[in-house]
Design a protein around this motif. Sequence first.
Motif, mmCIF file in Angstrom:
data_model
loop_
_atom_site.group_PDB
_atom_site.id
_atom_site.type_symbol
_atom_site.label_atom_id
_atom_site.label_comp_id
_atom_site.label_asym_id
_atom_site.label_seq_id
_atom_site.Cartn_x
_atom_site.Cartn_y
_atom_site.Cartn_z
ATOM 1 N N ALA A 142 0.836 -1.205 0.000
ATOM 2 C CA ALA A 142 0.000 0.000 0.000
ATOM 3 C C ALA A 142 0.874 1.260 0.000
ATOM 4 O O ALA A 142 0.600 2.205 -0.746
ATOM 5 C CB ALA A 142 -0.937 -0.007 1.206
ATOM 6 N N ILE A 143 1.914 1.268 0.809
ATOM 7 C CA ILE A 143 2.809 2.440 0.857
ATOM 8 C C ILE A 143 3.483 2.648 -0.489
ATOM 9 O O ILE A 143 3.561 3.764 -0.997
ATOM 10 C CB ILE A 143 3.856 2.282 1.977
ATOM 11 N N MET A 144 3.966 1.556 -1.092
ATOM 12 C CA MET A 144 4.662 1.671 -2.375
ATOM 13 C C MET A 144 3.731 2.142 -3.489
ATOM 14 O O MET A 144 4.161 2.831 -4.404
ATOM 15 C CB MET A 144 5.328 0.349 -2.744
ATOM 16 N N LYS A 145 2.440 1.807 -3.418
ATOM 17 C CA LYS A 145 1.481 2.252 -4.437
ATOM 18 C C LYS A 145 1.138 3.733 -4.282
ATOM 19 O O LYS A 145 0.953 4.441 -5.270
ATOM 20 C CB LYS A 145 0.200 1.425 -4.365
ATOM 21 N N VAL A 146 1.034 4.190 -3.053
ATOM 22 C CA VAL A 146 0.623 5.578 -2.815
ATOM 23 C C VAL A 146 1.792 6.555 -2.955
ATOM 24 O O VAL A 146 1.597 7.686 -3.402
ATOM 25 C CB VAL A 146 -0.043 5.717 -1.428
ATOM 26 N N THR A 147 2.993 6.138 -2.619
ATOM 27 C CA THR A 147 4.151 7.038 -2.631
ATOM 28 C C THR A 147 4.317 7.800 -3.946
ATOM 29 O O THR A 147 4.472 9.029 -3.917
ATOM 30 C CB THR A 147 5.436 6.283 -2.261
ATOM 31 N N PRO A 148 4.269 7.150 -5.113
ATOM 32 C CA PRO A 148 4.415 7.931 -6.351
ATOM 33 C C PRO A 148 3.314 8.961 -6.557
ATOM 34 O O PRO A 148 3.519 9.964 -7.234
ATOM 35 C CB PRO A 148 4.359 6.863 -7.458
ATOM 36 N N ARG A 149 2.173 8.758 -5.950
ATOM 37 C CA ARG A 149 1.032 9.658 -6.122
ATOM 38 C C ARG A 149 1.119 10.905 -5.249
ATOM 39 O O ARG A 149 0.415 11.890 -5.503
ATOM 40 C CB ARG A 149 -0.268 8.919 -5.799
ATOM 41 N N VAL A 150 1.940 10.860 -4.197
ATOM 42 C CA VAL A 150 1.955 11.969 -3.227
ATOM 43 C C VAL A 150 3.352 12.531 -2.965
ATOM 44 O O VAL A 150 3.523 13.346 -2.067
ATOM 45 C CB VAL A 150 1.295 11.549 -1.890
ATOM 46 N N SER A 151 4.352 12.102 -3.715
ATOM 47 C CA SER A 151 5.719 12.543 -3.439
ATOM 48 C C SER A 151 6.179 13.631 -4.400
ATOM 49 O O SER A 151 5.741 13.705 -5.539
ATOM 50 C CB SER A 151 6.686 11.352 -3.509
ATOM 51 N N GLU A 152 7.045 14.487 -3.903
ATOM 52 C CA GLU A 152 7.679 15.531 -4.703
ATOM 53 C C GLU A 152 9.147 15.566 -4.329
ATOM 54 O O GLU A 152 9.457 15.812 -3.169
ATOM 55 C CB GLU A 152 7.019 16.878 -4.436
ATOM 56 N N PRO A 153 10.089 15.278 -5.190
ATOM 57 C CA PRO A 153 9.850 14.879 -6.564
ATOM 58 C C PRO A 153 9.101 13.547 -6.613
ATOM 59 O O PRO A 153 9.128 12.777 -5.656
ATOM 60 C CB PRO A 153 11.263 14.741 -7.159
ATOM 61 N N ILE A 154 8.466 13.286 -7.734
ATOM 62 C CA ILE A 154 7.705 12.050 -7.877
ATOM 63 C C ILE A 154 8.666 10.868 -7.857
ATOM 64 O O ILE A 154 9.622 10.821 -8.617
ATOM 65 C CB ILE A 154 6.884 12.051 -9.174
ATOM 66 N N ILE A 155 8.408 9.949 -6.932
ATOM 67 C CA ILE A 155 9.190 8.724 -6.823
ATOM 68 C C ILE A 155 8.472 7.658 -7.639
ATOM 69 O O ILE A 155 7.273 7.433 -7.439
ATOM 70 C CB ILE A 155 9.303 8.284 -5.342
ATOM 71 N N THR A 156 9.178 7.006 -8.541
ATOM 72 C CA THR A 156 8.549 5.971 -9.360
ATOM 73 C C THR A 156 8.280 4.729 -8.515
ATOM 74 O O THR A 156 8.849 4.566 -7.428
ATOM 75 C CB THR A 156 9.448 5.571 -10.544
ATOM 76 N N ILE A 157 7.429 3.861 -9.033
ATOM 77 C CA ILE A 157 7.146 2.608 -8.329
ATOM 78 C C ILE A 157 8.434 1.808 -8.166
ATOM 79 O O ILE A 157 8.686 1.236 -7.102
ATOM 80 C CB ILE A 157 6.058 1.802 -9.062
ATOM 81 N N GLN A 158 9.273 1.788 -9.194
ATOM 82 C CA GLN A 158 10.532 1.054 -9.120
ATOM 83 C C GLN A 158 11.446 1.636 -8.041
ATOM 84 O O GLN A 158 12.106 0.895 -7.318
ATOM 85 C CB GLN A 158 11.253 1.061 -10.480
ATOM 86 N N GLU A 159 11.475 2.962 -7.928
ATOM 87 C CA GLU A 159 12.280 3.592 -6.883
ATOM 88 C C GLU A 159 11.694 3.298 -5.503
ATOM 89 O O GLU A 159 12.435 3.066 -4.549
ATOM 90 C CB GLU A 159 12.376 5.099 -7.122
ATOM 91 N N ALA A 160 10.367 3.291 -5.407
ATOM 92 C CA ALA A 160 9.722 2.970 -4.131
ATOM 93 C C ALA A 160 10.047 1.534 -3.718
ATOM 94 O O ALA A 160 10.296 1.259 -2.542
ATOM 95 C CB ALA A 160 8.215 3.180 -4.222
ATOM 96 N N GLU A 161 10.071 0.624 -4.683
ATOM 97 C CA GLU A 161 10.387 -0.770 -4.391
ATOM 98 C C GLU A 161 11.837 -0.955 -3.961
ATOM 99 O O GLU A 161 12.160 -1.919 -3.268
ATOM 100 C CB GLU A 161 10.091 -1.646 -5.608
ATOM 101 N N ALA A 162 12.711 -0.027 -4.348
ATOM 102 C CA ALA A 162 14.133 -0.128 -4.014
ATOM 103 C C ALA A 162 14.516 0.647 -2.751
ATOM 104 O O ALA A 162 15.683 0.636 -2.355
ATOM 105 C CB ALA A 162 14.972 0.363 -5.193
ATOM 106 N N LEU A 163 13.549 1.296 -2.111
ATOM 107 C CA LEU A 163 13.846 2.067 -0.897
ATOM 108 C C LEU A 163 14.346 1.171 0.232
ATOM 109 O O LEU A 163 13.946 0.011 0.341
ATOM 110 C CB LEU A 163 12.594 2.806 -0.409
#
Length: 94
Positions: free
Chosen positions: A47-68
């Motif tokens: 859920a966090i990885m799906k929402v992060t690209p929608r609410v982050s600045e700069p926009i974090i991609t799903i791939q970047e969220a998965e690599a956090l």
Amino acid sequence: MNTQAVTLDEPITRGDSKIAFIEIRKPKSGALRGINLADLLQMNTDAIMKVTPRVSEPIITIQEAEALEPADLLKIGAAIASFLLPKEVQNSLQ
């Protein structure tokens, strides 16, 4: 407060630059579509990885969220979850 700054323990590398901190915006309902709010409050990784690209600045991609790093994902999740709390609860935590 409509944004929260999150300093990453492990910066994201994007090309030649590094992203050391991101701003998390308070999500609107559209940014939460397809997400179970209880999953966000329980810090569900998907859920966090799906929402992060929608609410982050700069926009974090799903791939970047998965690599956090896990600690960074937890910080981002806490920022998102804090926006979901009613104002009375938010005020009592300050």
